[in-house]
Scaffold this motif. Structure first.
Motif, short mmCIF file in Angstrom:
data_model
loop_
_atom_site.label_atom_id
_atom_site.label_comp_id
_atom_site.label_asym_id
_atom_site.label_seq_id
_atom_site.Cartn_x
_atom_site.Cartn_y
_atom_site.Cartn_z
N GLU A 1 -27.59 29.08 -29.21
CA GLU A 1 -27.92 28.69 -30.57
C GLU A 1 -28.19 29.91 -31.43
OE1 GLU A 1 -30.01 26.89 -33.94
OE2 GLU A 1 -30.72 28.47 -32.64
N GLU A 2 -28.97 30.82 -30.89
CA GLU A 2 -29.31 32.00 -31.68
C GLU A 2 -28.08 32.78 -32.12
OE1 GLU A 2 -32.78 34.82 -30.90
OE2 GLU A 2 -31.07 36.11 -30.51
N ALA A 3 -27.15 32.94 -31.17
CA ALA A 3 -25.96 33.74 -31.48
C ALA A 3 -24.98 33.00 -32.40
CB ALA A 3 -25.27 34.14 -30.18
N THR A 4 -24.81 31.71 -32.18
CA THR A 4 -23.81 30.98 -32.96
C THR A 4 -24.31 30.68 -34.37
OG1 THR A 4 -24.66 28.91 -32.02
CG2 THR A 4 -22.70 29.87 -31.02
N TYR A 5 -25.59 30.50 -34.47
CA TYR A 5 -26.17 30.16 -35.77
C TYR A 5 -25.85 31.23 -36.81
CZ TYR A 5 -29.53 28.98 -39.34
OH TYR A 5 -30.10 28.67 -40.53
N LYS A 6 -25.97 32.46 -36.37
CA LYS A 6 -25.71 33.58 -37.28
C LYS A 6 -24.28 33.55 -37.83
CE LYS A 6 -28.85 36.81 -35.00
NZ LYS A 6 -28.75 37.61 -33.77
N GLN A 7 -23.37 33.02 -37.03
CA GLN A 7 -21.98 33.00 -37.44
C GLN A 7 -21.63 31.71 -38.18
OE1 GLN A 7 -19.67 35.45 -36.42
NE2 GLN A 7 -20.99 36.64 -35.07
N GLY A 8 -22.63 30.94 -38.49
CA GLY A 8 -22.38 29.70 -39.23
C GLY A 8 -21.77 28.60 -38.38
N TYR A 9 -21.91 28.72 -37.10
CA TYR A 9 -21.38 27.68 -36.22
C TYR A 9 -22.45 26.64 -35.91
CZ TYR A 9 -16.83 29.62 -35.09
OH TYR A 9 -15.54 30.04 -35.15
N ASN A 10 -22.01 25.44 -35.59
CA ASN A 10 -22.93 24.40 -35.19
C ASN A 10 -22.76 24.08 -33.72
OD1 ASN A 10 -22.63 23.42 -38.35
ND2 ASN A 10 -24.64 23.18 -37.39
N LEU A 11 -23.79 23.49 -33.19
CA LEU A 11 -23.78 23.12 -31.78
C LEU A 11 -23.86 21.62 -31.63
CD1 LEU A 11 -23.83 25.79 -30.43
CD2 LEU A 11 -26.20 25.47 -29.81
N ILE A 12 -23.01 21.07 -30.81
CA ILE A 12 -23.18 19.68 -30.41
C ILE A 12 -23.55 19.71 -28.94
CG2 ILE A 12 -22.10 17.45 -30.08
CD1 ILE A 12 -20.39 17.88 -32.40
N ILE A 13 -24.69 19.15 -28.63
CA ILE A 13 -25.20 19.26 -27.28
C ILE A 13 -25.18 17.93 -26.56
CG2 ILE A 13 -27.24 19.87 -25.94
CD1 ILE A 13 -27.90 21.87 -28.14
N CYS A 14 -24.63 17.93 -25.37
CA CYS A 14 -24.59 16.71 -24.57
C CYS A 14 -25.14 16.99 -23.19
CB CYS A 14 -23.17 16.19 -24.40
SG CYS A 14 -22.23 16.09 -25.91
N GLN A 15 -25.65 15.98 -22.54
CA GLN A 15 -26.08 16.18 -21.17
C GLN A 15 -25.39 15.17 -20.26
OE1 GLN A 15 -30.28 15.68 -20.69
NE2 GLN A 15 -30.38 13.90 -22.06
N SER A 16 -25.00 15.66 -19.11
CA SER A 16 -24.27 14.81 -18.18
C SER A 16 -25.21 14.07 -17.24
CB SER A 16 -23.32 15.66 -17.35
OG SER A 16 -24.06 16.58 -16.56
N ASN A 17 -26.49 14.44 -17.24
CA ASN A 17 -27.44 13.84 -16.30
C ASN A 17 -26.99 13.97 -14.86
OD1 ASN A 17 -29.46 12.98 -18.05
ND2 ASN A 17 -28.26 11.21 -18.68
N GLU A 18 -26.24 15.02 -14.57
CA GLU A 18 -25.73 15.26 -13.21
C GLU A 18 -24.75 14.18 -12.76
OE1 GLU A 18 -26.22 18.03 -11.83
OE2 GLU A 18 -28.28 18.76 -12.00
#
Lengths: 342, 342
Positions: A87-104
Motif C-alpha cells: 500500500e505504501e509503495a503503490t499509493y505514491k504512484q496513484g494506484y489503488n489496491l483491491i484486497i481479497c482473502q482466500s481464507n486458505e
DNA sequence: CTGCTAATTGCAATCGATTGTTTAATTTAT
DNA sequence: ATAAATTAAACAATCGATTGCAATTAGCAG
C-alpha cells in the motif's frame, strides 16, 4: 442524496461555453490549452465540486491503475504487513489496491482471481492458499495479459515474477543456531509439503543436521503440524517419546511455537533448559512470552514494498519478452531466550 | 504479453454474426434472448476466454459495486479484523473492497478519501485518524452522494451511519470489575481526548469510581498515554508517586497495558498482587503474557460484518431521507490474571 | 495587404457494456 | 387466410473522459 448527479466535464464545458475536450485537456494540464482558459476551467471545476470519473477515464485509457491482492488471511500479521508495504509503495504512484482473502480455500481463491480479472486490474499479487495445488486460475491471469506477481507462498512451476523468502537458508541458520547452542535432538514441525515454502524449510533443517553431523531421526519429524492446535498435539506426542527431543523447530509459524511452549509449560518441562523452541515469522507476541521465543523475521513490510516496486519496474521495461524475475529476501534469525540453553 | 487485447462482446457478436446487444443480454441471462442463441453465446464467450469489463459495465450502470475502506493502520489487529469482517460480508454480494490506510495522518486521510471519491465507490467506510479534528473531507463524501459509514473512531458531530462500541459502558464495567477485585487507587491512561472514544472511556472510568464511592484523583489520570512507550513512561511516573496507584487501567490499548506490565516487572512490582492491570482491545498477546492481561473484547470481526450489512440494508431502503442510524456494539470485559488481586 | 506559422479550440470517434425502442419473424387467434 | 400478439434480434443512444485531426484565430514577416 441517494443518487445525486455528479459534475462532469460536460457541465463545466457548458457553463463556460467550451468544448469538453478543452476541459479534459485543462484538467490534465495539457500545454495545448491557453493559460487563462486553463485557470478558468480549474476554478470552475473546483466551484462545481468536480471530481474525475476514474471509471470513464480508465476505460478510455485502457488500464485501471489498480492492483489486486489475494492473500490467505488479511488479519494475519505477516500478510497485513506485506499489504501495508504494498500500500505504501503503490499509493505514491496513484494506484489503488483491491484486497481479497482466500481464507486458505482453493475455491475462494479462484473466485477472488476471477473477480480481479473482471475488474481489469493491471496486476495481481498473490500468495496461494494451502489448498492450492492446481494453477489454472493463475495461468488464466497471464492469459488475460495481466501482470502476475507471486510472493511468499508461490507456485514454483509457474514462471512469473516472484518475491520469496530464502526459507531454506533461514531454516538452516535457525537450526544451526540451535545446534551451536548445544541442542542435539531437534524435532521438526512441518507444514503441508505441497507448499514449497514448507519443503524448503524442511530442507534447511536437514542440511543443518547434515552439516553438523547429526542423524536424521524420522520419529522427530511431524508432518502437517501447521496450526497451534496441531502443534500442541504433536508436542505432547514428541515429549512422551522414550527418547524425547531436546528442542523443537516449529517451522510453520510462531503460533505453532506457542503451542509447543504452552504444552511444555503444562508438562513442567523447562524452556530453554530442557527444551529449546524456535518459531517462524517474528510475530509480535514472540517477544513477550516467557521465555521469549526465538524466531525468524521475514521483513514482511519490506517484502510488500519490494513486490510493488517490482511491478513498477516491470511496467517501465519495454521489452516484449517477460523474464521470470525472482527476488529472494533473506530472513533473519532472531535469537531469544527460548533457545539459550546456556 | 504486456498489452494483449481482451475479448469483448463485439468479438463474440462478430464471430456469431449477432448484435452486441444480444450478447450482452445473453451474458446477463436476459429472458429476451432465445435459449439456443444464449447457449451458443455462452459457449463462445467461454471459448474466447471472455471476461466482462467491469469498468465499462459500471460506467454504464452508474455505480462501481465497490466499497472504500479507510483505517489508520491495516496491520493492527482490531482494524484488520474489522476489514476481514467487512470483506466476508461484501464478498458474498459481489462487492469489491478498496482499502487505504491513513497512517494516523490527517493529510493522508484526506488524500485517501479523495482517491475513493474519484474512483466513484458506492460507499466509504472510515475510522478516523487521531489527527482528524476537521471533517470537511467527510462532508465532501456526502456531498458527492456517496454513502458514508463511520465506525469505531467516529466524528460525533457528523450525522451519518455509525457503528460504534459502547466505550463508556465497557470501561465502566472494566473499572467496576477492578474495584470489586479490591483495587482502590486505580490510575487511568487516557488517549487523546479529541477522539470521542477516548473521552467515553474516561467517562466510564469516572462513573465507576463515582458509583463505588471512590474519589477522583487528578494525579492518577495521565493524558495522551496512547502508545506502549508513552504508557511505559507514564507508569514509571505513577509508580514513583508518594502514593502510587494499586491498579492501572490502560484505556487506550493492550499495547499500553503491555508497557505497564513491562515497567512493573522491571521494577519488581508484583502483578496482580501489588498492581492490577487492564488493557483494551483483546489483542492476541494478552492471553499469553505472564500474567495474562485482563482486557476488553470489541468483537472486531463482527463489527466489520455489521458495517457491511448496515450498508446493504440502507441500499434496500428506498426512503429519500437518510436517518442517521447508529449501531452500538457492547464490548465484553475479559477478566484474566492481571486483575485477580485474590 | 497577402501568405504562412503557431497557438487554441472544436469535432467526432473511441473505450466496452447496457438498455429503450424498432423492426422483423414467428406464432396464435379469429 | 388474415389480423393480432409474441418473440427475437437489430439499432442506436448512453455512461464520462480522452485524443487524433480539423478548423479557426491570432500574430507576424514579407
Amino acid at each position: 442524496m441517494k443518487s445525486r448527479k455528479r459534475t462532469t466535464i460536460y457541465d463545466i464545458a457548458e457553463k463556460l461555453n467550451l468544448n469538453p475536450s478543452s476541459v479534459s485537456r485543462a484538467l490534465n494540464n495539457s500545454s495545448s490549452v491557453n493559460d487563462a482558459t486553463k485557470k478558468l476551467i480549474l476554478k470552475t471545476a473546483k466551484d462545481l465540486n468536480y471530481t474525475r470519473n476514474t471509471l470513464a477515464s480508465n476505460l478510455r485509457k485502457g488500464h485501471s491503475k489498480t492492483i489486486g491482492v489475494v492473500v490467505p488471511r488479511i488479519n494475519q500479521n505477516f500478510f497485513s504487513n506485506v499489504i501495508a508495504g504494498i500500500e505504501e509503495a503503490t499509493y505514491k504512484q496513484g494506484y489503488n489496491l483491491i484486497i481479497c482473502q482466500s481464507n486458505e480455500l482453493y475455491e475462494k481463491e479462484v473466485q477472488c482471481v476471477n473477480t480481479l480479472i473482471n475488474q481489469h486490474v493491471d496486476c495481481i499479487v498473490i500468495s496461494i492458499s494451502v489448498e492450492t495445488t492446481d494453477h489454472k486460475h493463475l495461468q488464466n491471469i497471464i492469459d488475460h495479459g495481466i501482470q502476475l506477481i507471486q510472493f511468499d507462498r508461490v507456485a514454483d512451476e509457474l514462471e512469473t515474477l516472484k518475491v520469496t523468502n530464502d526459507n531454506e537458508q533461514s531454516s538452516f541458520e535457525a537450526v544451526d543456531h540451535m545446534i551451536k547452542q548445544g541442542y542435539k535432538r531437534i524435532a521438526l514441525l512441518e507444514g503441508p509439503q505441497k507448499l514449497s515454502i514448507f519443503k524448503q524449510r524442511k530442507n534447511g533443517y536437514l542440511r543443518a543436521l547434515a552439516e553438523n553431523g547429526l542423524p536424521v531421526l524420522a520419529e522427530l519429524m511431524v508432518e502437517n503440524a501447521w496450526t497451534k492446535e496441531l502443534s500442541a498435539t504433536a508436542t505432547r506426542n514428541l515429549l512422551s517419546l522414550p527418547h524425547p527431543p531436546d528442542a523443537i523447530f516449529a517451522s510453520t509459524s510462531d503460533f505453532s511455537a506457542l503451542g509447543v511452549l504452552e504444552v511444555a509449560t503444562a508438562m513442567h518441562i523447562k524452556v530453554p533448559a530442557e527444551l529449546g523452541i524456535c518459531g517462524y515469522s517474528n510475530e509480535d507476541f514472540t517477544e513477550i512470552t516467557s521465555p521469549s521465543i526465538t524466531t525468524i523475521d521475514q521483513f514482511s513490510f519490506y517484502m510488500g514494498k519490494t513486490v510493488a516496486n517490482l511491478y513498477f519496474q516491470e511496467m517501465e521495461n519495454t521489452d516484449t519478452v517477460m523474464v521470470p524475475k525472482v527476488i529472494s529476501i533473506k530472513p533473519k534469525v532472531i535469537a531469544r531466550s527460548s533457545t539459550q540453553k546456556g
